[in-house]
Design an enzyme around this catalytic site. Structure first.
Site, PDB file in Angstrom:
ATOM      1  CD  GLU A 177      51.861  89.896 -10.909  1.00 27.62           C
ATOM      2  OE1 GLU A 177      52.241  88.742 -10.672  1.00 27.62           O
ATOM      3  OE2 GLU A 177      51.857  90.395 -12.051  1.00 27.62           O
ATOM      4  CG  ASP A 220      53.675  88.017  -4.403  1.00 25.79           C
ATOM      5  OD1 ASP A 220      52.833  87.114  -4.326  1.00 25.79           O
ATOM      6  OD2 ASP A 220      54.884  87.844  -4.164  1.00 25.79           O
ATOM      7  CG  ASP A 257      49.218  87.801 -12.204  1.00 31.86           C
ATOM      8  OD1 ASP A 257      49.483  87.149 -11.186  1.00 31.86           O
ATOM      9  OD2 ASP A 257      49.613  87.484 -13.351  1.00 31.86           O
ATOM     10  CD  GLU A 316      49.753  88.416  -6.157  1.00 39.41           C
ATOM     11  OE1 GLU A 316      50.037  87.521  -5.335  1.00 39.41           O
ATOM     12  OE2 GLU A 316      50.354  88.551  -7.255  1.00 39.41           O
TER      13      GLU A 316
END
Length: 223
Positions: free
Chosen positions: A41, A45, A114, A117
């Site tokens: 994640e 991101d 989450d 990502e």
């Protein structure tokens, strides 16, 4: 549903082990042992932020730096990513612990965002930036076609206040209650508009529970 089906929907090649890790929530890892998707994640991101920044910079040449930042932040918000995740029906593929499953974890905005990502991180590690770019172009960038929806996604609580004022429905307020052990507390936020209970939201923090309730309330008022 199998991860092969998820990979087919994504349209890119992702190493099976990495894809499985990407859909593994920390609650599942805590109960079963092993790793969770939080490191993926983190990577996803950063990749998402880069790809969206490049896209809005190229496609919105009339916007100032501040406006570009607002637009980018809206597109990479948890609410926007959860919308993209729902297009994939990502919730069906998540590996969740029992407690998270019981509290509708497959529908929670932050859990879905989450995991989305994390999938971007897994795609990058498996096949490079172009694979991650393909996912973003298919599932995230189309959200830019509806600026009003993007704004609601970025700040649903403020958007709810504005909508309630526009419709003369009264003030927005939340009542939050928590249940469960301290280390695994679940909060339920009840959203009232005027004197009427409009919607509820659940999450692991008070703030995100209120956000979930605001999102649900916006859907109710939008009908």
């Amino acid at each position: 549903m199998s991860l092969a089906q998820l990979q087919e929907r994504l349209g890119v090649e992702i190493t099976p082990e990495l894809l499985q890790l990407a859909v593994t929530h920390s609650s599942y890892a805590y109960e079963k042992g092993g790793a969770d998707n939080e490191r993926l994640e983190f990577l996803g991101d950063s990749i998402l932020g880069y790809l969206v920044a490049v896209s809005v910079f190229k496609d919105h040449t009339d916007l100032s730096e501040g406006e570009l930042t607002k637009l980018k932040n809206a597109v990479v918000s948890a609410q926007a990513l959860a919308t993209a995740a729902n297009q994939l029906e990502l919730g069906k593929f998540l590996r969740l612990g029992k407690g998270e499953s019981r509290t509708d974890g497959r529908k929670k905005t932050n859990v879905l965002a989450d995991a989305f990502e994390a999938i971007l991180g897994a795609a990058y590690l498996s096949s490079g930036m172009e694979s991650a770019r393909s996912i973003v172009e298919r599932f995230v960038l189309p959200l830019l076609e509806n600026p009003d929806a993007i704004r609601e996604m970025a700040d649903p609580k403020t958007s709810l206040i504005e909508k309630a004022q526009k419709l003369n429905l009264g003030d927005v307020r939340y009542e939050v209650v928590g249940e469960g052990p301290d280390h695994q507390m679940t909060y339920t936020a009840m959203c009232f508009v005027g004197q009427k209970l409009i919607a509820q939201g659940k999450s692991s923090t008070k703030r995100s529970a209120e956000t979930e309730a605001a999102i649900a309330a916006l859907k109710v008022l939008g009908k």
